[in-house]
Design a protein around this motif. Sequence first.
Motif, PDB file in Angstrom:
ATOM      1  N   VAL A  23       0.254   4.020  56.126  1.00  0.00           N
ATOM      2  CA  VAL A  23       1.458   3.914  57.157  1.00  0.00           C
ATOM      3  C   VAL A  23       2.058   5.112  57.513  1.00  0.00           C
ATOM      4  O   VAL A  23       2.162   6.136  56.855  1.00  0.00           O
ATOM      5  CB  VAL A  23       2.600   2.649  56.548  1.00  0.00           C
ATOM      6  N   PRO A  24       2.689   4.996  58.801  1.00  0.00           N
ATOM      7  CA  PRO A  24       3.482   6.369  59.061  1.00  0.00           C
ATOM      8  C   PRO A  24       4.848   6.541  58.319  1.00  0.00           C
ATOM      9  O   PRO A  24       5.656   5.497  58.550  1.00  0.00           O
ATOM     10  CB  PRO A  24       3.915   5.965  60.492  1.00  0.00           C
ATOM     11  N   ILE A  25       5.078   7.640  57.637  1.00  0.00           N
ATOM     12  CA  ILE A  25       6.324   7.616  56.825  1.00  0.00           C
ATOM     13  C   ILE A  25       7.187   8.865  57.445  1.00  0.00           C
ATOM     14  O   ILE A  25       6.388   9.940  57.776  1.00  0.00           O
ATOM     15  CB  ILE A  25       5.952   7.925  55.138  1.00  0.00           C
ATOM     16  N   GLU A  26       8.326   8.724  57.710  1.00  0.00           N
ATOM     17  CA  GLU A  26       9.134   9.772  57.899  1.00  0.00           C
ATOM     18  C   GLU A  26      10.432   9.810  57.161  1.00  0.00           C
ATOM     19  O   GLU A  26      11.056   8.862  57.033  1.00  0.00           O
ATOM     20  CB  GLU A  26       9.757   9.735  59.447  1.00  0.00           C
ATOM     21  N   SER A  29      10.923   7.360  54.546  1.00  0.00           N
ATOM     22  CA  SER A  29      10.936   5.916  55.073  1.00  0.00           C
ATOM     23  C   SER A  29       9.875   5.435  55.975  1.00  0.00           C
ATOM     24  O   SER A  29       9.222   6.092  56.737  1.00  0.00           O
ATOM     25  CB  SER A  29      12.344   5.571  55.575  1.00  0.00           C
ATOM     26  N   ILE A  30       9.544   4.184  55.694  1.00  0.00           N
ATOM     27  CA  ILE A  30       8.096   3.553  56.381  1.00  0.00           C
ATOM     28  C   ILE A  30       8.672   3.240  57.942  1.00  0.00           C
ATOM     29  O   ILE A  30       9.639   2.442  58.108  1.00  0.00           O
ATOM     30  CB  ILE A  30       7.544   2.505  55.816  1.00  0.00           C
ATOM     31  N   ARG A  31       7.888   4.035  58.856  1.00  0.00           N
ATOM     32  CA  ARG A  31       8.295   3.722  60.238  1.00  0.00           C
ATOM     33  C   ARG A  31       7.721   2.415  60.963  1.00  0.00           C
ATOM     34  O   ARG A  31       8.525   1.671  61.795  1.00  0.00           O
ATOM     35  CB  ARG A  31       8.081   4.845  60.977  1.00  0.00           C
ATOM     36  N   ASP A  32       6.762   1.959  60.241  1.00  0.00           N
ATOM     37  CA  ASP A  32       6.032   0.598  60.739  1.00  0.00           C
ATOM     38  C   ASP A  32       5.174   0.289  59.561  1.00  0.00           C
ATOM     39  O   ASP A  32       4.186   0.855  59.019  1.00  0.00           O
ATOM     40  CB  ASP A  32       5.272   1.192  61.903  1.00  0.00           C
ATOM     41  N   ASP A  33       5.561  -0.933  59.082  1.00  0.00           N
ATOM     42  CA  ASP A  33       5.157  -1.714  57.918  1.00  0.00           C
ATOM     43  C   ASP A  33       3.797  -2.486  58.365  1.00  0.00           C
ATOM     44  O   ASP A  33       3.213  -3.301  57.143  1.00  0.00           O
ATOM     45  CB  ASP A  33       6.143  -2.055  56.953  1.00  0.00           C
ATOM     46  N   ARG A  34       3.482  -2.559  59.429  1.00  0.00           N
ATOM     47  CA  ARG A  34       2.476  -3.664  59.887  1.00  0.00           C
ATOM     48  C   ARG A  34       1.201  -3.606  58.844  1.00  0.00           C
ATOM     49  O   ARG A  34       0.805  -4.548  58.658  1.00  0.00           O
ATOM     50  CB  ARG A  34       1.965  -3.413  61.375  1.00  0.00           C
ATOM     51  N   ARG A  35       0.695  -2.403  58.609  1.00  0.00           N
ATOM     52  CA  ARG A  35      -0.553  -2.374  57.627  1.00  0.00           C
ATOM     53  C   ARG A  35      -0.221  -3.166  56.251  1.00  0.00           C
ATOM     54  O   ARG A  35      -1.144  -3.535  55.856  1.00  0.00           O
ATOM     55  CB  ARG A  35      -0.857  -1.049  57.533  1.00  0.00           C
ATOM     56  N   ILE A  36       0.911  -3.093  55.777  1.00  0.00           N
ATOM     57  CA  ILE A  36       1.349  -3.751  54.687  1.00  0.00           C
ATOM     58  C   ILE A  36       1.370  -5.284  54.913  1.00  0.00           C
ATOM     59  O   ILE A  36       0.729  -6.043  54.055  1.00  0.00           O
ATOM     60  CB  ILE A  36       2.675  -3.167  53.999  1.00  0.00           C
ATOM     61  N   VAL A  37       1.999  -5.508  55.935  1.00  0.00           N
ATOM     62  CA  VAL A  37       2.229  -7.048  56.177  1.00  0.00           C
ATOM     63  C   VAL A  37       1.010  -7.717  56.281  1.00  0.00           C
ATOM     64  O   VAL A  37       0.726  -8.855  56.008  1.00  0.00           O
ATOM     65  CB  VAL A  37       3.269  -7.261  57.579  1.00  0.00           C
ATOM     66  N   GLU A  38       0.012  -7.066  56.987  1.00  0.00           N
ATOM     67  CA  GLU A  38      -1.352  -7.532  57.378  1.00  0.00           C
ATOM     68  C   GLU A  38      -2.000  -7.747  56.028  1.00  0.00           C
ATOM     69  O   GLU A  38      -3.240  -8.711  56.034  1.00  0.00           O
ATOM     70  CB  GLU A  38      -2.113  -6.640  58.384  1.00  0.00           C
ATOM     71  N   THR A  39      -1.704  -7.239  54.946  1.00  0.00           N
ATOM     72  CA  THR A  39      -2.624  -7.423  53.930  1.00  0.00           C
ATOM     73  C   THR A  39      -2.003  -8.480  52.926  1.00  0.00           C
ATOM     74  O   THR A  39      -2.604  -8.916  51.834  1.00  0.00           O
ATOM     75  CB  THR A  39      -2.737  -6.119  53.029  1.00  0.00           C
ATOM     76  N   LEU A  40      -0.782  -9.130  53.200  1.00  0.00           N
ATOM     77  CA  LEU A  40       0.005  -9.877  52.465  1.00  0.00           C
ATOM     78  C   LEU A  40      -0.908 -11.158  52.254  1.00  0.00           C
ATOM     79  O   LEU A  40      -1.093 -11.697  50.991  1.00  0.00           O
ATOM     80  CB  LEU A  40       1.318 -10.234  52.970  1.00  0.00           C
ATOM     81  N   PRO A  41      -1.363 -11.833  53.092  1.00  0.00           N
ATOM     82  CA  PRO A  41      -2.049 -12.834  53.024  1.00  0.00           C
ATOM     83  C   PRO A  41      -3.148 -12.772  51.770  1.00  0.00           C
ATOM     84  O   PRO A  41      -3.235 -13.686  50.614  1.00  0.00           O
ATOM     85  CB  PRO A  41      -2.952 -13.193  54.065  1.00  0.00           C
ATOM     86  N   PRO A  74       7.047   4.822  48.514  1.00  0.00           N
ATOM     87  CA  PRO A  74       7.715   4.138  49.427  1.00  0.00           C
ATOM     88  C   PRO A  74       6.875   2.837  49.892  1.00  0.00           C
ATOM     89  O   PRO A  74       7.751   1.740  50.013  1.00  0.00           O
ATOM     90  CB  PRO A  74       7.831   4.911  50.728  1.00  0.00           C
ATOM     91  N   VAL A  75       5.532   2.744  49.673  1.00  0.00           N
ATOM     92  CA  VAL A  75       4.824   1.660  50.051  1.00  0.00           C
ATOM     93  C   VAL A  75       4.910   0.711  48.939  1.00  0.00           C
ATOM     94  O   VAL A  75       5.185  -0.676  48.865  1.00  0.00           O
ATOM     95  CB  VAL A  75       3.193   1.754  50.059  1.00  0.00           C
ATOM     96  N   ALA A  76       5.151   1.207  47.530  1.00  0.00           N
ATOM     97  CA  ALA A  76       5.028   0.256  46.451  1.00  0.00           C
ATOM     98  C   ALA A  76       6.575  -0.458  46.491  1.00  0.00           C
ATOM     99  O   ALA A  76       6.777  -1.614  46.280  1.00  0.00           O
ATOM    100  CB  ALA A  76       4.965   1.099  44.958  1.00  0.00           C
ATOM    101  N   LYS A  77       7.618   0.387  47.001  1.00  0.00           N
ATOM    102  CA  LYS A  77       9.027  -0.214  47.035  1.00  0.00           C
ATOM    103  C   LYS A  77       8.905  -1.433  48.140  1.00  0.00           C
ATOM    104  O   LYS A  77       9.359  -2.588  47.823  1.00  0.00           O
ATOM    105  CB  LYS A  77       9.783   0.745  47.460  1.00  0.00           C
TER     106      LYS A  77
END
Length: 399
Positions: A23-26, A29-41, A74-77
């Motif tokens: 994910v893009p991190i600046e 902090s994560i600028r767009d968490d879509r890739r995490i959300v898409e893996t939630l199911p 930041p992704v783990a968090k």
Amino acid sequence: MKKTIEQVDVAGKVVLLRADFNVPIENGSIRDDRRIVETLPTIRSVLDRGGRLVILSHMGRPKYGYEAGLSLAPVAKRLGELLGAEVAFPSAGDCSQPIDVSLGALENGRAMLLENLRFHAGEKQGDGAFAGKLAALGDIYCNDAFGASHRADASMVAVPEAMAGKPRVCGLLVRSELAQFHAILDNPAAPFVAVLGGAKVSDKIPAIEHLIPKASAILIGGAMAYTFGAALGKRVGKSIVEQGRLKDAKRILDAAAASKCDLHLPVDHVCSTEFAKSSGDIEVFEDNIGDGFMGLDIGPATQSQYAKVIAGAKTIAWNGPMGVFEWPAFSVGTQQVAEAIAGATAGGAGSLIGGGDTASAANRFGIAERVTHISTGGGASLALLAGERLKAIDLLDEA
Ligand code: AMP
């Protein structure tokens, strides 16, 4: 059809899940968490059934060992916040040493995320010893990293290879991506129109060659149009040309001429004296481009020609913007193509959009909800358009 995570019993088992959390991190902090959300199911499917989850991912392109800016911390968090339960995050340890992970007290129904795999040289090298260490942790392998599925990295190929004999399945995101690609591309309704653009022609050559016998038309835009222009002996000013690809461009033009596929190149170009958002002199050229100018978007005549071809299509695959769409002065071509694809979809065509830039163009121009499918994978979707087999997918069990 590949077997999915839902088709295996995970209770009390360790599922080694390869995700794409790049994910893009600046500034941490994560600028767009879509890739995490898409893996939630997929993640929830394992945890809700009492599985123990060890998640693997890469992030960016670290050079040597640990780099704080490319840590997955930041992704783990964020994943912990989304799940409402802490996600264990062991340190990468000494990355020059073989990877050493202990599952410790990982309980049923809980998740652990390992640090950026690319901190270890073995990941990019597809190293067997590195893969063996990871493989030994899991009872089940699950690939939900569609965006990395064209890669031969250790976690994509050598790990599932080392887990032969154990269940190796796809996650729900990968299953949905594959289903969409099959539904739209296996027997594409005619006319099938491919729209290809972007900066680099070299990335798209295999897809163009594969599509010539299948598509009724291929519409070329973006900087790669100028390599074709140069191959035809046109004047392209100071537009981007890949000199090393002129022969490939010529071969493609010959193959298209000998086929039933209409390969369209831009007939006019929005050009500027500078590669800049607004500081250059902007002029539209038909055919030959003036000295000192570079093509940065398809021109108005090309826009209407392409829109007309798209309007007549029943299947559309789009990868790569028509110009530097990030800058308003050179965004119109990409916007017109996006609108035409949404219009054709409303009229019953199947449409598939792939590639990070193309997906962000679709979002910017508000058509994301008006196409059949936007793929999360850039390179992977291009590989599928090129008819390539994805080894990371081939290795997974059939249902
Ligand atoms: P790609 O990653 O190859 O799909 O390229 C996407 C990038 O190509 C986008 O960032 C566009 O700004 C850029 N691009 C598109 N057309 C042009 C052009 N004519 N000249 C330079 N860059 C371009």
